[in-house]
Each structure stands twice: as C-alpha cells, then as structure tokens.
Design an enzyme around this catalytic site. Structure first.
Site, PDB file in Angstrom:
ATOM      1  N   LYS A   1     -15.615 -24.112  56.225  1.00  0.00           N
ATOM      2  CA  LYS A   1     -15.835 -25.466  55.730  1.00  0.00           C
ATOM      3  C   LYS A   1     -14.758 -26.374  56.326  1.00  0.00           C
ATOM      4  CE  LYS A   1     -17.049 -27.701  51.394  1.00  0.00           C
ATOM      5  NZ  LYS A   1     -17.624 -27.463  50.079  1.00  0.00           N
TER       6      LYS A   1
ATOM      7  N   GLU B   1     -26.093 -24.170  35.582  1.00  0.00           N
ATOM      8  CA  GLU B   1     -26.047 -25.009  34.383  1.00  0.00           C
ATOM      9  C   GLU B   1     -26.721 -24.339  33.188  1.00  0.00           C
ATOM     10  OE1 GLU B   1     -26.752 -26.099  37.436  1.00  0.00           O
ATOM     11  OE2 GLU B   1     -25.088 -27.472  37.817  1.00  0.00           O
TER      12      GLU B   1
ATOM     13  N   ARG C   1     -31.037 -29.741  34.298  1.00  0.00           N
ATOM     14  CA  ARG C   1     -31.429 -28.355  34.598  1.00  0.00           C
ATOM     15  C   ARG C   1     -31.472 -27.477  33.343  1.00  0.00           C
ATOM     16  NH1 ARG C   1     -30.267 -26.370  40.160  1.00  0.00           N
ATOM     17  NH2 ARG C   1     -31.692 -27.766  41.221  1.00  0.00           N
TER      18      ARG C   1
END
Ligand SMILES: Cc1ncc(C[n+]2csc(CCOP(=O)(O)OP(=O)(O)O)c2C)c(N)n1
Length: 642
Positions: free
Chosen positions: A288, A377, A405
């Site tokens: 990243k 979630e 969600r």
C-alpha cells in the site's frame, strides 16, 4: 488544480490507446500513472495509498482485458484512481471528489468502464458473479468478469457469501485478491494470518513457479488438459500448505501468490488465466502506498492524507488564528476511556475503523476491552449483543452509513432482547466528498422506528460526553448517539459529566415568531441563523431536541400551543426523520400548524464539502434564515390582511 501527465500517459485516453504500446513500455506507463496520482492527490486531496498500490495491476488489467466488454469490478473503489485516469477521465481527474466534479468511487452513471457503483466494501465478488451468470445466460461465454478485492474487504461477510456461491456456479469469474496486509489500519483476523502463511511458505512458493509453467503449457496437454492441471495443482497446493487451500476448498482455483508490482509478469499471468474457465482466484502481493516512501512507511496516515507537499511530504493543516474545536470522533475516543476507567463493564467495538472512529485510543489504553473485528458490521453488532447479554456495556462505534449493513442485527439481536448496547454512529449526516455511498442520511429514520431504541444526537462536544455518560448507565437498553464527521464547536469540552434526562430537549433561545426545532450538530447552523435574524428584528425560538426518540412531548405541547410556524432542521433524510416525528406528534395530538421540514430531500445527493451540501439542501444558516424570513413575512402579511 490540473496537473500535466507524462509523455506516454498523455497519449492514453482509453484502454485502446494503452494497448497500442508495447509490453516493454508498460513500466514507464506505470511510473507516469503513479506520478500523475501523486501530483493530483497532493493538491486536490482524496484517497492515496490504495491507488498507488494497484498501479501495475490496473495497467495490466486494462492492457490484457477487453474492457468495458470484459467487466472489471473494484471493491470499495477507493483504489480505482488509476482505472479512472486510463478510462476517459484523465482530463477531469483534477475535479475528483469536488462538488459537481467526478466521483471518488466508480460510478455507473459516470463511465461505461465503471461496471458497478461501489463505496462500501466486500460487494465486488457478488456483483461480478451476478454479471458472470448473466453473461452465461446470454451465451456471452467469451466475456471475462474480474473482481479486485483487498485483503481488508475480504474479511467482510459478503465476500465469503459470494465465494461460497461462486464456487458452484460454472461462471467465468476471476477474483484478484490484492493482499497488502492492510485495511485502513493493519488488517486483523485469522484470514489475514492464513494469507501471510501462504505468502511466507517457502516450500509452497518453490513450486508456485512450476505451476505457472504448467499453466502456460496447458494447450500441450491435449483435450483433458484442464482436468490434468487441476489435479496437479490440487495435490501440490494441498500437500504443501498442509491444510487444504481455503479458496480451493470453496472450489475456486487458486493461483499465486505473485508480485503485484511486476507489471510484465502480471500481463503474462492474466493472459494465461483468460484461457481458464470457471471460478479462479489470483493472490497478488502489493505494498500500500507503493512508490511514495512516506506512504509506504505510515500506511494508515496516508490512506487519505488530505493535501500535502509532494516533495517534503508535509501534510497541510488548515490555518486558523483561533484554537480549533476537537473532532467529534476524538471526543468519543477520549470520553470512552474516561468512562471505561469509571465503569469496568464498558467495552469498545469497531468494524475496521480504529483510526476513523478514534477507538484506537481505547485499544491502546485497554487492549483487552476494545476490539477491531474487521470489516464486519453485522458481526460487530451481534458480538456487542453477546457482550451485553453477559452484563457488559459495549460501545459499538459504526459509521452511520455502514450501520445500514447491520440493520437486522440491531433489531433481532439487540432491540428485541432490550440489550444495553450503545451505538455511536459517526459520520452521521453528509459525509462530504466521499459522496452518496458514504452520506449518513438515514439513521435517524431507521433507528426511530425500532422499539426499545433511544435515538439521540448531541449539538456539541459536551452534549456528546453527557449522552455517552447517560447511555452507559444500568438498564438503559439500546441507545444510539449520532454525530457528524469533523470538528465540533467547543474548545473547552472536557467538562464534568452530567446525566441527561432521556427524552428531554433544551431551549437554546426563546422567541416569538417561529419555533426552530433542531437535532444534533446542525443546530449550530440554526444558532447562526437566529443571530442574523435577531439583527433584522425577527426573533425565532430555537430548541435543541437532543432526542428523536423519545420525543420531548411536554415541550412539543408548549411549542404547538404557542407557535403557528415550526421549522424542523436535521442533517438526515426528511422522510421518516425528526421532522416526520414532529408531524406525527402534531397529528396524533390534534394540533394544526405550518411546519417546514428541512433536511436531506428524497433524492441522491452527490459529493461535495459538508457546507456546500447543507446549502444545496437549504439547511445551512442561510437556508434556515431564508425559511424563517419567508414564514415571518407570510405571518406579517396574514396579520395585515386580517
Ligand atoms: C462496509 C464498509 N465498512 C467499512 C468501510 C471503510 N473502509 C474503506 S476502505 C477500508 C479498508 C479496505 O482495505 P482493503 O480492502 O484491504 O483495501 P486497501 O485499502 O488495503 O487496498 C475500509 C475499512 C467501507 N468502505 N465499507
């Protein structure tokens, strides 16, 4: 601000232009693309590290695939800047995430290359699988369907559900697992450890290249080639990884791990995989922030750093002469630790947002009492319910938009059982430049219809602290506290805790012409509006409702008896929100009054800075003022007429 592209990149407007280059030019094109992202994001802002990490993958995919006929789905989409630049949006990329500019995420309405709208994570495999099954049905068996998903997004339940289904559909789908060991914060969980095991397994990796070799020679093996290769792979991978390969167990053929920064090798592998039918997974290892040293080093900070000096790496801060009020998230993070020191039952839960929610403060101070559960979630809510069932008081911090969600879990696992879970909904209201996928528009409406749920929103930092203090007390039941992205309004916010009576509003100022009822931080816009109006001789009353459920009915009786004009203000959808609750109260109690409901209208609001969006929807200070002025004028006109 527009920036100049390198010599090769300047010639590429669409993937068809990219394909005109020879393979040997791809490294240079990657370098120019990476530089273009650095140059633009440093002056315009946006997500950063994730797009840098997939530059080679992006170039290779558009070089090999026949996009948009071949369908490419990016998970979350925060890493798709390179994709945008190579697919017709290089010249508009400087408007990325700006009001009326291009979106920071793939969006179907923006380009035919954006096959699927994203923003929330872990949807890509399901979407690509749906596309692949549709292609099969239509007889388009030559069509490729590729989902690019990060190791963070792979922790989300939907990704597992889609793999489970995808393994038995005989569809042409390639999942590219972009493994950089990072979510926004370091990735967590057993899957992460499993992926690391594969990546570091020396014996497996020795044979990996041999498998690739066999694959390239696939056509030499005759009509049963695929079956033979499958068997060889299975034996080698199963044997060497000791336990059987997780993805193979789900009937995805697993390839890799390969270096996701070697663009030429990626081109070769993707070309090979094109010829292999059925569900496949390619495991790519990337870094990243690749190519920008500071972003490689501090990957969380550079996920979305804001504006920065690309030479020195200094992140620019907004210059102010006054001390800045803290962010609401930091008030949450610090207050939770204070409360947890007082109440041993308190625990903290976040689905993959330790930095974004500031739960990382508690994770550091009390590691055994604060949990990052991954991008999960639904699990975060039911895990909290489990904690609460054992007498704990979990503070489950989820962004308003991501809580969508876990709606069933809020009802089924928390509300029905009346468990003491405190939901702290960060980024409630307009999220800003992330746009419609991230706006926290609906929580007041979706929480207020749930029995047993207390629904609250603080107007400032002190109120947030006091609501948190109130919510953690015995037998409070499910309690939701929503607050926005960004800074509050008080610099001296660390005041002693005071309990707030549940369902009790407070008066900000008394008045005579019109009553303004606001909920949450947006009430500060009403305060500004009232100050201006006072100087014009108009004196609205202003009440901070604090609770949408239960409503302060005593106050509402007074308001409806005294005022003929009421304005409700909320940074949330008008349909079903606080304004609706007030209308219901009026109807149920036989009052009649002119009510104007200000809030997010029933349409999708695009991206922009929060104040731009408040203004667009007419509930910033100016919008509130205009509404009051209109009502005050019509009141005066009626008075003259009678
Ligand atoms: C449902 C949902 N929860 C949380 C987020 C916030 N979020 C955005 S990106 C991200 C991390 C994604 O990590 P990964 O998929 O590995 O991609 P990377 O940035 O590492 O390339 C998170 C948690 C989200 N977009 N959607």
């Amino acid at each position: 601000m527009e920036v100049k592209a390198g010599e090769f990149l300047e010639q590429i407007n669409y993937p068809s232009d990219l394909k005109k280059f020879e393979e040997k030019d791809l490294v240079r094109i990657c370098n120019e693309l990476r530089q273009f992202i650095v140059d633009t994001v440093s002056v315009n802002g946006g997500h950063f590290g994730s797009s840098l990490g997939v530059v080679e993958l992006t170039v290779a995919l558009h070089y090999v695939l026949n996009t948009p006929y071949d369908q490419l789905v990016w998970d979350v989409g925060h890493q798709a800047y390179g994709h945008k630049i190579l697919t017709g949006r290089r010249n508009s990329f400087h408007t990325n995430r700006i009001h009326h500019g291009i979106s920071g995420f793939p969006k179907r309405a923006e380009s035919e290359y954006d096959t699927f709208g994203v923003g929330h994570s872990s949807t890509s495999i399901s979407a690509a699988l749906g596309m692949a099954v549709a292609s099969n049905y239509k007889g388009e068996t030559d069509r490729q369907h590729v989902a690019v998903i990060g190791d963070g997004a792979m922790t989300g339940g939907m990704a597992f559900e889609a793999l489970n289904h995808g393994g038995i559909e005989n569809s042409n789908i390639l999942v590219i697992l972009n493994d950089n060991c990072m979510s926004i914060d370091p990735n967590v969980g057993a899957l992460k450890e499993y992926l690391t095991d594969i990546t570091t397994s020396k014996s497996y990796n020795r044979f990996r290249d041999d498998i690739s070799y066999v694959l390239t020679k696939i056509s030499d093996l005759g009509p049963n080639a695929h079956e033979i290769v499958k068997k060889i792979e299975k034996t080698i991978k199963g044997g060497l990884l000791k336990k059987s390969n997780f993805f193979e167990a789900l009937k995805f053929r697993y390839f890799g791990p390969i270096d996701g920064h070697d663009v030429k090798h990626l081109v070769k592998v993707l070309n090979d995989l094109k010829d292999i039918p059925g569900p496949k997974l390619l495991h790519c290892i990337t870094v990243k922030g690749k190519g920008y040293a500071l972003a490689e080093k501090d990957q969380t900070k550079w996920h979305s750093p804001g504006l920065f000096d690309k030479i020195t790496g200094e992140i620019k801060k907004t210059a102010t002469d006054k001390p800045l009020a803290p962010k609401y998230q930091d008030v949450f993070g610090n207050t939770l630790v204070e409360l947890a020191e007082m109440n041993q039952k308190i625990m903290g839960v976040t689905p993959a947002m330790p930095s974004g929610s500031s739960l990382n403060i508690m994770m550091k101070a009390m590691p055994d009492r604060a949990f990052d559960v991954g991008i999960a979630e639904q699990h975060a809510v039911t895990f909290s319910a489990g904690l609460a069932s054992q007498g704990m008081v979990p503070f489950c911090n989820i962004y308003s938009t991501f809580m969508q969600r876990a709606y069933d879990q809020v009802i089924h696992d928390v509300a029905i059982q009346k468990l003491n879970v405190v939901f702290c909904l960060d980024r409630a209201g307009f999220a800003g430049s992330d746009g419609p996928t991230h706006h926290g528009a609906y929580d007041l409406a979706y929480m207020r219809c749930i029995p047993n749920m207390t629904v609250s929103a603080p107007m400032n930092e002190e109120e947030l602290r006091n609501l948190m203090f109130t919510a953690q007390q015995e037998n409070m039941g499910p309690f939701s506290i929503r607050y926005p992205r960004g800074n509050g309004v008080m610099t001296d916010w660390r005041r002693p805790f005071k309990e707030i009576e549940v369902g009790k509003a407070r008066m900000i100022c008394d008045g005579e012409d019109v009553a303004i009822l606001s909920i949450g931080h947006i009430g500060n816009e009403a305060v500004k509006a009232c100050l201006e109006l006072n100087s014009e001789g108009i004196h609205p009353a202003h009440y901070d409702m604090r609770f949408v459920k239960p409503l302060d009915e005593t106050l509402l009786h007074q308001v409806f008896k005294k005022f003929k004009y009421v304005i409700t203000v909320e940074d949330g959808c008008v349909q079903g929100g606080m304004g609706s609750a007030v209308l219901e109260f009026m109807a149920d109690n036989g009052y009649s009054c002119n009510i104007v409901r200000l809030g997010i209208p029933d349409r999708i609001i695009e991206h922009g800075e929060q104040p731009e969006l408040w203004a667009e929807c007419g509930f910033d200070a100016v919008g509130i003022m205009k509404t009051v002025q209109k009502l005050a004028v019509s009141r005066a006109t009626k008075a003259i007429a009678s």
